[in-house]
Write a protein that holds these residues in place. Structure first.
Motif, PDB file in Angstrom:
ATOM      1  N   THR A 147       0.846  -1.191   0.000  1.00  0.00           N
ATOM      2  CA  THR A 147       0.000   0.000   0.000  1.00  0.00           C
ATOM      3  C   THR A 147       0.880   1.240   0.000  1.00  0.00           C
ATOM      4  OG1 THR A 147      -1.730  -1.164   1.240  1.00  0.00           O
ATOM      5  CG2 THR A 147      -1.860   1.239   1.152  1.00  0.00           C
ATOM      6  N   TYR A 148       0.581   2.163  -0.900  1.00  0.00           N
ATOM      7  CA  TYR A 148       1.321   3.416  -0.996  1.00  0.00           C
ATOM      8  C   TYR A 148       0.439   4.552  -0.476  1.00  0.00           C
ATOM      9  CZ  TYR A 148       4.156   0.761  -4.371  1.00  0.00           C
ATOM     10  OH  TYR A 148       4.944  -0.181  -4.984  1.00  0.00           O
ATOM     11  N   PHE A 149       1.047   5.488   0.237  1.00  0.00           N
ATOM     12  CA  PHE A 149       0.349   6.672   0.721  1.00  0.00           C
ATOM     13  C   PHE A 149       1.037   7.902   0.142  1.00  0.00           C
ATOM     14  CE2 PHE A 149      -0.021   3.297   3.828  1.00  0.00           C
ATOM     15  CZ  PHE A 149      -1.381   3.271   4.114  1.00  0.00           C
ATOM     16  N   TYR A 150       0.244   8.858  -0.357  1.00  0.00           N
ATOM     17  CA  TYR A 150       0.823  10.039  -1.005  1.00  0.00           C
ATOM     18  C   TYR A 150      -0.034  11.271  -0.710  1.00  0.00           C
ATOM     19  CZ  TYR A 150      -2.694   8.882  -4.599  1.00  0.00           C
ATOM     20  OH  TYR A 150      -3.872   8.589  -5.260  1.00  0.00           O
ATOM     21  N   PRO A 151       0.546  12.481  -0.873  1.00  0.00           N
ATOM     22  CA  PRO A 151      -0.190  13.713  -0.551  1.00  0.00           C
ATOM     23  C   PRO A 151      -1.461  13.863  -1.383  1.00  0.00           C
ATOM     24  CG  PRO A 151       2.160  14.150  -0.767  1.00  0.00           C
ATOM     25  CD  PRO A 151       1.946  12.749  -1.259  1.00  0.00           C
ATOM     26  N   GLY A 152      -2.493  14.419  -0.748  1.00  0.00           N
ATOM     27  CA  GLY A 152      -3.786  14.578  -1.407  1.00  0.00           C
ATOM     28  C   GLY A 152      -3.785  15.548  -2.569  1.00  0.00           C
ATOM     29  N   ARG A 153      -2.765  16.383  -2.698  1.00  0.00           N
ATOM     30  CA  ARG A 153      -2.691  17.339  -3.806  1.00  0.00           C
ATOM     31  C   ARG A 153      -2.523  16.645  -5.148  1.00  0.00           C
ATOM     32  NH1 ARG A 153       2.260  20.844  -2.231  1.00  0.00           N
ATOM     33  NH2 ARG A 153       2.062  21.781  -4.280  1.00  0.00           N
ATOM     34  N   PHE A 154      -2.068  15.372  -5.137  1.00  0.00           N
ATOM     35  CA  PHE A 154      -1.855  14.636  -6.381  1.00  0.00           C
ATOM     36  C   PHE A 154      -3.146  13.950  -6.830  1.00  0.00           C
ATOM     37  CE2 PHE A 154       2.422  15.064  -4.742  1.00  0.00           C
ATOM     38  CZ  PHE A 154       3.158  15.330  -5.888  1.00  0.00           C
ATOM     39  N   VAL A 155      -3.439  14.096  -8.116  1.00  0.00           N
ATOM     40  CA  VAL A 155      -4.658  13.522  -8.693  1.00  0.00           C
ATOM     41  C   VAL A 155      -4.279  12.352  -9.595  1.00  0.00           C
ATOM     42  CG1 VAL A 155      -6.683  13.958 -10.125  1.00  0.00           C
ATOM     43  CG2 VAL A 155      -5.780  15.776  -8.644  1.00  0.00           C
ATOM     44  N   PRO A 156      -4.763  11.139  -9.311  1.00  0.00           N
ATOM     45  CA  PRO A 156      -4.423   9.977 -10.141  1.00  0.00           C
ATOM     46  C   PRO A 156      -4.965  10.118 -11.557  1.00  0.00           C
ATOM     47  CG  PRO A 156      -5.322   9.289  -8.023  1.00  0.00           C
ATOM     48  CD  PRO A 156      -5.583  10.764  -8.144  1.00  0.00           C
ATOM     49  N   ASP A 157      -4.201   9.637 -12.508  1.00  0.00           N
ATOM     50  CA  ASP A 157      -4.639   9.568 -13.897  1.00  0.00           C
ATOM     51  C   ASP A 157      -5.207   8.165 -14.087  1.00  0.00           C
ATOM     52  OD1 ASP A 157      -4.957   9.298 -16.604  1.00  0.00           O
ATOM     53  OD2 ASP A 157      -3.054  10.223 -17.133  1.00  0.00           O
TER      54      ASP A 157
ATOM     55  N   SER B  53       3.625   0.023 -14.988  1.00  0.00           N
ATOM     56  CA  SER B  53       3.222   1.207 -14.231  1.00  0.00           C
ATOM     57  C   SER B  53       1.932   0.895 -13.479  1.00  0.00           C
ATOM     58  CB  SER B  53       3.004   2.401 -15.172  1.00  0.00           C
ATOM     59  OG  SER B  53       4.204   2.748 -15.820  1.00  0.00           O
ATOM     60  N   THR B  54       1.933   1.140 -12.168  1.00  0.00           N
ATOM     61  CA  THR B  54       0.758   0.841 -11.363  1.00  0.00           C
ATOM     62  C   THR B  54      -0.032   2.089 -10.984  1.00  0.00           C
ATOM     63  OG1 THR B  54       2.172   0.842  -9.388  1.00  0.00           O
ATOM     64  CG2 THR B  54       1.715  -1.280 -10.419  1.00  0.00           C
ATOM     65  N   LEU B  55       0.638   3.247 -10.964  1.00  0.00           N
ATOM     66  CA  LEU B  55      -0.068   4.491 -10.645  1.00  0.00           C
ATOM     67  C   LEU B  55       0.703   5.683 -11.195  1.00  0.00           C
ATOM     68  CD1 LEU B  55      -2.424   5.899  -9.159  1.00  0.00           C
ATOM     69  CD2 LEU B  55      -0.943   6.058  -7.146  1.00  0.00           C
ATOM     70  N   PHE B  56      -0.049   6.591 -11.808  1.00  0.00           N
ATOM     71  CA  PHE B  56       0.509   7.843 -12.321  1.00  0.00           C
ATOM     72  C   PHE B  56      -0.390   8.958 -11.806  1.00  0.00           C
ATOM     73  CE2 PHE B  56       0.431  10.818 -16.170  1.00  0.00           C
ATOM     74  CZ  PHE B  56       1.519  11.554 -15.716  1.00  0.00           C
ATOM     75  N   ALA B  57       0.194   9.975 -11.151  1.00  0.00           N
ATOM     76  CA  ALA B  57      -0.608  11.063 -10.599  1.00  0.00           C
ATOM     77  C   ALA B  57       0.138  12.373 -10.742  1.00  0.00           C
ATOM     78  CB  ALA B  57      -0.939  10.799  -9.133  1.00  0.00           C
ATOM     79  N   ASN B  58      -0.603  13.466 -10.773  1.00  0.00           N
ATOM     80  CA  ASN B  58       0.030  14.773 -10.946  1.00  0.00           C
ATOM     81  C   ASN B  58      -0.620  15.813 -10.057  1.00  0.00           C
ATOM     82  OD1 ASN B  58      -2.158  16.304 -12.642  1.00  0.00           O
ATOM     83  ND2 ASN B  58      -1.963  14.305 -13.617  1.00  0.00           N
ATOM     84  N   SER B  59       0.133  16.874  -9.817  1.00  0.00           N
ATOM     85  CA  SER B  59      -0.348  18.002  -9.028  1.00  0.00           C
ATOM     86  C   SER B  59      -0.041  19.280  -9.799  1.00  0.00           C
ATOM     87  CB  SER B  59       0.358  18.037  -7.663  1.00  0.00           C
ATOM     88  OG  SER B  59       0.093  19.251  -6.979  1.00  0.00           O
ATOM     89  N   VAL B  60      -1.082  20.001 -10.171  1.00  0.00           N
ATOM     90  CA  VAL B  60      -0.919  21.246 -10.919  1.00  0.00           C
ATOM     91  C   VAL B  60      -1.617  22.363 -10.159  1.00  0.00           C
ATOM     92  CG1 VAL B  60      -1.318  22.442 -13.095  1.00  0.00           C
ATOM     93  CG2 VAL B  60      -0.881  19.990 -13.102  1.00  0.00           C
TER      94      VAL B  60
END
Length: 224
Positions: free
Chosen positions: A41-51, A70-77
């Motif tokens: 399980t990975y935990f990451y900041p809420g500012r990132f939005v998964p694609d 690739s299991t997850l790609f997310a970005n924060s803009v």
């Protein structure tokens, strides 16, 4: 792996010109992603939005096996920054690649340079640094690359970090004749940003193996 990294950079370049207002009510709440195949399980900041489109696996157009999944790609803009990350897994689909990946430091260094060379002449800003995540050997490398100049736009530099860790904890055999438990998979984390001072966002990422307590993916002590 290269295709996902290319999409990763296109997002950074195009999103840099956008001015979006983040949902402050949700951006402070951590998000999680569970890889059921590995029970990680990975935990990451809420500012990132998964694609979500990138999460769905797609077959290779040439029929060749994908050595990295690739299991997850997310970005924060936001109006002041643009950052993205990719989680990927290397397994024994390509035994030679998996074997090279288990060397960690040399593998991570080679991969980050290869990925960044698509956009210019990269510079390693921090050589491989070894550490552990809950007993799992890991290594991280930092690099940067000046992005191609676009007419009428301010030149930018992309800052990247790549960390990989062994999916299982190596166990030394009690006897030389005892078989060595092979590494079955290597987990990797790619982080890219247009602002060097946002490397600190990586400190908010953590991962949980099985039911063990979550551990930082990138401890602050490994970034110099």
């Amino acid at each position: 792996m290269m295709h996902r990294f290319a999409a990763f950079f296109l997002l950074l370049v195009s999103a840099a010109a956008l001015s979006q207002t983040p949902d402050q009510s949700n951006s402070r709440i951590p998000k999680s992603f569970h890889d059921s195949a590995l029970n990680v399980t990975y935990f990451y900041p809420g500012r990132f939005v998964p694609d979500l489109e990138s999460i769905s696996p797609k077959p290779g157009t040439d029929g060749a096996p994908r050595c990295a999944r690739s299991t997850l790609f997310a970005n924060s803009v936001t109006p002041v920054d643009t950052s993205s990350f990719v989680l990927s897994t290397i397994d024994n689909t390509c035994p030679n690649v998996l074997h090279g990946a288990t060397l960690l430091g040399p593998f991570v260094r080679e991969q980050i340079l290869r990925q960044l060379k698509q956009y210019g002449e990269p510079t390693i800003t921090q050589e491989p640094t070894n550490y552990t995540i809950n007993g799992h050997p890991a290594a991280i490398v930092l690099a940067s690359v000046p992005m191609p100049e676009a007419k009428g736009k301010i030149p930018t530099t992309t800052y990247a970090a790549k960390a990989c860790m062994l999916g299982n904890i190596p166990v030394k055999p009690k006897k030389k004749s005892d078989p060595v438990d092979p590494t079955r998979h290597v987990l990797c984390f790619d982080f890219t940003t247009l602002h060097q001072d946002l490397y600190h966002l990586m400190f908010a990422f953590s991962m949980q193996f099985d039911n063990d307590p979550p551990q930082p993916m990138v401890p602050g002590s490994v970034i110099r």
